[in-house]
Design an enzyme around this catalytic site. Structure first.
Site, PDB file in Angstrom:
ATOM      1  CG  PHE A   1      -2.304 -36.904  27.875  1.00  0.00           C
ATOM      2  CD1 PHE A   1      -1.235 -36.523  27.086  1.00  0.00           C
ATOM      3  CD2 PHE A   1      -2.241 -36.659  29.243  1.00  0.00           C
ATOM      4  CE1 PHE A   1      -0.125 -35.918  27.640  1.00  0.00           C
ATOM      5  CE2 PHE A   1      -1.127 -36.049  29.796  1.00  0.00           C
ATOM      6  CZ  PHE A   1      -0.068 -35.681  29.000  1.00  0.00           C
TER       7      PHE A   1
ATOM      8  N   GLY B   1      -0.272 -28.529  25.128  1.00  0.00           N
ATOM      9  CA  GLY B   1       1.118 -28.822  25.428  1.00  0.00           C
ATOM     10  C   GLY B   1       1.870 -29.318  24.211  1.00  0.00           C
ATOM     11  CB  THR B   2       0.566 -30.458  21.016  1.00  0.00           C
ATOM     12  OG1 THR B   2      -0.425 -29.425  20.979  1.00  0.00           O
ATOM     13  CG2 THR B   2      -0.055 -31.701  21.610  1.00  0.00           C
TER      14      THR B   2
ATOM     15  CB  ILE C   1       8.246 -31.902   9.904  1.00  0.00           C
ATOM     16  CG1 ILE C   1       8.095 -33.426   9.725  1.00  0.00           C
ATOM     17  CG2 ILE C   1       8.558 -31.551  11.357  1.00  0.00           C
ATOM     18  CD1 ILE C   1       6.949 -34.056  10.482  1.00  0.00           C
TER      19      ILE C   1
ATOM     20  CG  ASN D   1       9.032 -26.066  15.386  1.00  0.00           C
ATOM     21  OD1 ASN D   1      10.098 -26.633  15.640  1.00  0.00           O
ATOM     22  ND2 ASN D   1       8.657 -24.948  15.976  1.00  0.00           N
ATOM     23  N   PRO D   2      10.695 -28.951  13.448  1.00  0.00           N
ATOM     24  CG  PRO D   2      12.555 -29.150  12.059  1.00  0.00           C
ATOM     25  CD  PRO D   2      11.460 -28.207  12.441  1.00  0.00           C
TER      26      PRO D   2
ATOM     27  N   GLY E   1      -1.069 -35.415  11.141  1.00  0.00           N
ATOM     28  CA  GLY E   1      -1.035 -35.245  12.594  1.00  0.00           C
ATOM     29  C   GLY E   1       0.043 -36.105  13.211  1.00  0.00           C
TER      30      GLY E   1
ATOM     31  CD  GLU F   1      -4.410 -38.547  19.249  1.00  0.00           C
ATOM     32  OE1 GLU F   1      -5.087 -39.367  19.867  1.00  0.00           O
ATOM     33  OE2 GLU F   1      -4.897 -37.686  18.495  1.00  0.00           O
TER      34      GLU F   1
END
Ligand code: MOS
Length: 741
Positions: free
Chosen positions: A248, A475-476, A632, A634-635, A705, A708
């Site tokens: 984070f 982890g994103t 996008i 990957n939904p 992006g 965030e």
């Protein structure tokens, strides 16, 4: 009622496939090795001793009792600390998140600073000895925070050359003349990232070569930074970091601990392992500093905004001028003809703050979007219609166009799904027995950025591709979406793509910060794949055509390396990346003549709160968010990012708060029992809507992006809902029961 989003959302227009997470099986079966899991031969263990005061000097330090603990190998203090070269602060072209070098002298500059490091044969021995190190302090009174005696307040524009306080017209006069005005102060608290994985380091030397296992959002920064501090050739440093257990922002820039640990390993001739304890992470890494905002807004009776004034104050340390400067984005958001903004830094006796998920936007857009709701109330207008009147497709500062901005589409789709039309506008007008119901909404926004990156891709005639790139998956879902970039470009099923990330033996990639990974590493991977396609005459063969095409080339594999940098980057952008320099991204100067376009992703968030009329207990039964962020990838992973963001945003409004003892400038609740983080029971339903958007200008992949985006504005939506439920406007976060009584 709103419909729960399915966990695997079907792709809409301009969306990729919802393929499952690349490393999902490895993660849930425990196969993934994190830094402190990595086995090394015959390790030593380090344990830090940290200061019990925030300001003053070490008067005496006695290690005799600690040294007598069986298994203790060495105790490092300022008298014998490993030699380190000072390096510059990360935001000034250096490598470290704080320039307060520990064990360099008797002065204490913040609470929980390292005052000794015990190295022993076992973790238990190191810990026991650490508690037997006797430190006597000569304390002086610290200045803790905004408003404390002794802090130094300075204009950010004076000390941060990159920052400009944006202004337009005569905001003061426009405010004076405006028929409807609001004038309010908003406060946000200190918050700590608290990633599950602790701040761990394992350092192992083989001769003059160092291997570092450490969770990092920027392995090339860590590699070059440790080399500079220890005076070794960066080519001799290898950082291994395939998985990060949450970051984070907290692992974006290296801390001072690593050089101590690696320096000790070199001197003692054995690998050294160290994992900071949970409480040590509060003071030896960074955090989101508390902020204060003074907002004034003026509007005509028809709802047209006339002026916006936003002054911000942010805490930093005495040693480093960390700044987020969120007025940068805030003043661009709505169509006011007159603007005044200023950012101030407040230097206090604290550890240096640092990046924490959407560092500028979380506090500044909270203040802006709460003020927007206050203005809608003052105008007796629906807050969505008020925003529609002031929507704009160009910068109110200099007229630069937005490359795309689907904020009202987001409001409309989310409002319909949420059931906004059932809201009766008067505060306290919706009730269910003992529970006061409130509906609130706010905008989410995050800039779309890119940084230099490089990648290597190898394609073999049997239809497999291997991707190498030192990007980071914190982890994103970076493994997954970067593999998808290669699969799409090479016309392969994604299962045929393998990918390596997070290792300095791979081509360099930028910090996993600013939500730049997909745009940056993705563009580099895409460029490498295009080079491969060029080998086949720019017509990528697929399926059964692949083997014959390779046969015609007379080879069984092709490999390409590519570099990418966003427009506006200097000629040395990629070279600087390999040297571990932070940033180097493109992007326009908004005060220039021929202005570069504004690039932002947008969203709209809706929150229902239920507040007990007697106890003021606050519950959030449901939230709905709609987001538009270009292509996008990957939904499935996108939904997860959005959902996690909204949950954290909700927690930032109601739960998260590092409490400060203002007399001593020390954190009180430095543990995850008392530092409150949202759990499943706090968020029964979170609905995510992905609004299709096409933006061909942001980058070659058309992606913005999203990591965030969704935690921005949530706090305002919650606070606006609390106002609607109770008629009470709480302007300092977190909103707790006591503030409502
Ligand atoms: Mo994010 S705070 O830019 O790691």
């Amino acid at each position: 009622m709103s419909q729960p989003t399915p966990p695997v959302p079907a792709p809409l227009a301009n969306m990729g496939q919802p393929v499952p997470r690349y490393e999902a099986r490895a993660k849930v079966t425990g196969a993934t090795l994190y830094a402190s899991d990595t086995p090394v031969a015959n390790p030593l263990y380090a344990y830090m001793v940290t200061s019990g005061i925030a300001k003053g000097r070490i008067a005496a330090l006695d290690t005799a009792e600690a040294a007598a603990v069986p298994g203790v190998v060495r105790i490092y203090t300022q008298a014998n600390a490993p030699k380190r070269q000072p390096v510059k602060y990360s935001n000034e072209g250096g490598y470290v998140s704080s320039t307060a070098v520990p064990l360099a002298g008797p002065d204490i500059r913040h609470d929980g600073e390292i005052v000794a490091m015990v190295v022993a044969d076992s973790y238990e021995a190191a810990r026991e000895a650490a508690h037997r190190v006797a430190v006597r302090y000569a304390p002086t009174d610290p200045s803790a925070t905004i408003g404390s005696k002794g802090v130094e307040t300075i204009a950010a524009a004076k000390v941060s050359p990159g920052h400009k306080d944006k202004k337009k017209g005569d905001a003061e006069a426009a405010l004076k003349a405006a028929p409807v005005t609001i004038d309010a102060i908003y406060m946000t608290p200190t918050q700590h990232h608290n990633p599950m994985e602790l701040f761990a380091t394992t350092a192992e030397w083989k001769g003059d070569a160092l291997t570092l296992y450490e969770p990092s959002q920027f392995v090339f920064g860590l590699k070059n930074g440790i080399a500079a501090q220890l005076g070794v050739d960066p080519a001799k440093v290898h950082v291994v970091n395939p998985y990060v257990g949450g970051a984070f922002g907290s692992k974006g820039v290296m801390t001072q601990r690593t050089a101590l640990i690696a320096g000790a390993a070199r001197e003692l001739g054995r690998p050294v392992k160290c994992a900071l304890t949970r409480d040590q992470g509060f003071t030896l890494a960074t955090y989101r500093a508390e902020t204060k905002h003074h907002i004034r807004m003026g509007a005509a009776r028809d709802g047209k905004l006339l002026a916006y004034s936003h002054e911000g104050w942010e805490v930093t340390s005495r040693t480093d001028d960390y700044m987020v400067g969120g007025t940068e984005a805030a003043v661009e958001m709505w169509n006011w003809p007159a603007i005044w903004s200023k950012v101030n830094l407040v230097r206090a006796d604290r550890n240096t703050p640092g990046f924490m998920r959407s560092p500028p936007e979380v506090p500044y857009i909270y203040a802006l979007e709460t003020a927007m709701d206050e203005m809608a109330v003052a105008l007796k207008m629906d807050p969505i219609e008020f925003r529609r009147i002031n929507d704009t497709m160009k910068s109110p500062v200099n007229g630069a166009p937005y490359t795309s901005r689907s904020v009202m589409q987001c409001f409309d789709q989310a409002a319909a799904s949420f059931g906004w039309s059932r809201r009766t506008p008067a505060p306290m007008s919706m009730r269910d027995g003992d529970w006061l119901i409130g509906y609130g909404t706010a905008m989410a926004v995050y800039p779309s950025q890119g940084m230099p990156a490089s990648a290597r891709v190898r394609l073999t005639s049997d239809g497999h591709a291997h991707v190498q790139c030192a990007a980071h998956d914190v982890g994103t879902g970076a493994y997954t979406v970067l593999a998808q970039v290669a699969a799409v470009a090479l016309k392969l099923p994604v299962e045929r793509v393998t990918i390596e990330l997070g290792d300095t033996s791979l081509p360099a990639a930028p910090v996993a910060g600013g939500s730049v990974t997909t745009a940056s590493a993705g563009s580099a991977i895409h460029a490498a794949c295009e080079k491969i396609a060029r080998r086949f005459g720019n017509a990528m063969p697929a399926g059964p055509e692949l083997a014959p095409a390779f046969a015609r080339l007379g080879t069984s594999s092709v490999e390409e390396y590519a570099e990418w940098a966003p427009s506006g980057s200097g000629p040395d952008a990629v070279k600087d990346l390999y040297k571990g320099k932070l940033g180097g991204g493109g992007g326009g100067d908004p005060n220039k003549k021929d202005p570069k376009p504004l690039m932002y992703a947008f969203g709209a968030e809706f929150v229902e709160v239920r507040i007990n009329a007697r106890t003021r207990e606050i519950r959030v039964p449901r939230m709905t968010g709609a987001f538009a962020a270009g292509h996008i990838m990957n939904p499935r992973t996108a939904r997860s990012q959005y959902m996690g963001g909204m949950i954290w945003g909700m927690a930032s409004a109601l739960l998260e708060n590092t409490e400060l003892d203002e007399r001593r400038a020390r954190y009180v609740n430095d543990n995850i029992a008392e530092y409150l983080i949202a759990v499943n029971a706090d968020v029964p339903q979170v609905d995510i809507i992905m609004v299709p958007e096409v933006d061909r200008q942001v980058n070659v992949l058309g992606v913005k992006g999203i990591g965030e985006l969704a935690n921005v504005g949530t706090a305002a939506a919650v606070s606006n809902a609390v106002y609607h439920a109770t008629g009470k406007r709480i302007r300092d976060l977190p909103i707790t029961m006591d503030k409502l009584i």
